[in-house]
Design an enzyme around this catalytic site. Structure first.
Site, mmCIF file in Angstrom:
data_model
loop_
_atom_site.group_PDB
_atom_site.id
_atom_site.type_symbol
_atom_site.label_atom_id
_atom_site.label_comp_id
_atom_site.label_asym_id
_atom_site.label_seq_id
_atom_site.Cartn_x
_atom_site.Cartn_y
_atom_site.Cartn_z
ATOM 1 N N GLN A 190 -7.832 -24.172 76.023
ATOM 2 C CA GLN A 190 -6.496 -24.261 76.623
ATOM 3 C C GLN A 190 -5.457 -24.354 75.408
ATOM 4 O OE1 GLN A 190 -6.548 -26.090 80.276
ATOM 5 N NE2 GLN A 190 -4.193 -26.190 80.582
ATOM 6 N N SER A 211 -13.652 -26.976 74.636
ATOM 7 C CA SER A 211 -13.403 -27.238 75.961
ATOM 8 C C SER A 211 -13.589 -26.401 76.971
ATOM 9 C CB SER A 211 -11.809 -27.966 76.037
ATOM 10 O OG SER A 211 -11.791 -28.605 77.160
ATOM 11 N N LEU A 212 -12.702 -25.716 77.646
ATOM 12 C CA LEU A 212 -13.034 -24.585 78.467
ATOM 13 C C LEU A 212 -13.621 -23.446 78.018
ATOM 14 C CD1 LEU A 212 -11.419 -21.659 79.208
ATOM 15 C CD2 LEU A 212 -9.401 -23.209 78.888
ATOM 16 N N ARG A 256 -12.128 -26.774 88.266
ATOM 17 C CA ARG A 256 -11.987 -27.518 87.017
ATOM 18 C C ARG A 256 -10.407 -27.987 86.590
ATOM 19 N NH1 ARG A 256 -11.964 -27.282 81.015
ATOM 20 N NH2 ARG A 256 -13.325 -28.767 80.158
ATOM 21 N N HIS A 300 -9.902 -34.948 78.813
ATOM 22 C CA HIS A 300 -11.169 -35.501 77.834
ATOM 23 C C HIS A 300 -11.005 -37.193 77.493
ATOM 24 C CE1 HIS A 300 -12.694 -31.599 77.384
ATOM 25 N NE2 HIS A 300 -11.626 -31.211 76.895
ATOM 26 N N GLN A 324 -18.456 -33.576 79.651
ATOM 27 C CA GLN A 324 -17.731 -33.102 78.811
ATOM 28 C C GLN A 324 -16.110 -33.404 79.273
ATOM 29 O OE1 GLN A 324 -15.697 -29.542 79.524
ATOM 30 N NE2 GLN A 324 -16.708 -28.225 77.373
#
Length: 308
Positions: free
Chosen positions: A9, A92-93, A117, A201, A250
């Site tokens: 992102q 991440s994503l 998510r 996170h 995660q």
């Protein structure tokens, strides 16, 4: 030896992937599949904006995955195979994009998971209660200590270990603001709050982790065609059930990107192909491993340059 890496992102821009979709039918098919999976024309938002709507977490996450997979399909139409990579990884994503790329998840399931998510991460913390900040010129151990010292009973932790001089912290807004001030006192080059909509996170994301545990339990995971270097492990994983569990971990865990790149370099990876929007990961890779070569594939000309 190559690794294929997938952006996270922040890389989103209006119009991303449109030229790929126009040039490669296989790339267009990815956007069509994502639109169908979500029951809406996300592709129209990706290509025409507005950027404010595209940047919303629930839109940005599936949009970036779609763009990465479209770029991969364009590469495949030129003879590139996913198995040309020794490893895949995503920030991440981007880890979801990587899992779709290696066949662990279907594109449709990945799009639906990222929509869940994105919403769950946005809804986990009331607006204004959380924050994230980038600490520049500070190594991970020092940044983690600054976060811990600034917490004072609130949540404040190192969220993204991006490269040797950039660590992102996340948590309660007041604690993150204390950490920004403390980082400057302790020799950080710069410390600044980030324009994000939620504190990703960190432990405040626990409600989102629970939502993802439920959603991930309902989809099929297959063995990846190429090992996936997982964010929270910073090493390769191939077991489908372990990959499923790590995606839950995660949500609240640190993105160990610097360690992941170093691990891949240690295995002999000398070339990193960033597949999708932007060039942020390539910049990080160069700061982590100066001898590494990077290439970006987000436009038709990037793909066409391969055959040239």
């Amino acid at each position: 030896m190559k690794a294929f890496i997938f952006p996270g992102q922040g890389a989103q821009t209006v119009g991303m992937g449109k030229a790929l979709a126009e040039a490669y039918p296989a790339a267009r098919a990815v956007f069509d599949e994502v639109d169908e999976a979500l029951g809406e024309k996300l592709s129209d938002l990706i290509w025409n904006g507005p950027i404010e709507d595209l940047t919303l977490t629930a839109n940005a996450q599936p949009a970036l995955m779609a763009t990465s997979l479209a770029a991969l399909r364009a590469l495949e139409s030129q003879g590139v195979k996913i198995t040309d990579a020794a490893f895949v990884a995503g920030h991440s994503l981007g880890e979801y994009s990587a899992l779709a790329a290696v066949g662990s998840l279907s594109i449709a399931d990945t799009a639906r998971l990222l929509r869940i998510r994105g919403r769950a991460m946005q809804e986990a913390v009331p607006v204004g209660m959380g924050a994230m900040a980038a600490l520049l010129g500070m190594d991970f151990a020092t940044a983690a200590q600054v976060a811990a010292d600034a917490a004072q009973g609130e949540v404040c932790q190192a969220a993204n270990d991006n490269d040797p001089s950039q660590v992102v912290i996340s948590g309660h807004k007041a604690a993150v603001e204390r950490a920004v001030a403390l980082a400057k006192e302790r020799g950080g080059k710069r410390a600044m709050l980030l324009p994000v909509s939620a504190p990703f996170h960190c432990a405040l994301m626990q409600p989102a982790a629970e939502a993802m545990a439920k959603a991930l339990a309902e989809v099929t995971f297959r063995a990846p065609a190429v090992p996936v270097v997982a964010n929270v492990r910073a090493e390769a994983v191939s077991d489908p059930e372990t990959l499923r569990a790590l995606l839950i971990e995660q949500v609240t865990g640190s993105v160990r990107w610097r360690e992941s790149v170093l691990w891949m370099a240690g295995q002999g990876v000398s070339e990193f192909w960033e597949i999708g929007a932007g060039k942020a990961l390539s910049g990080m890779v160069k700061r982590i491993s100066r001898e590494a070569a990077t290439r970006n594939f987000g436009l038709p000309e990037d793909v066409q340059a391969l055959s040239a």
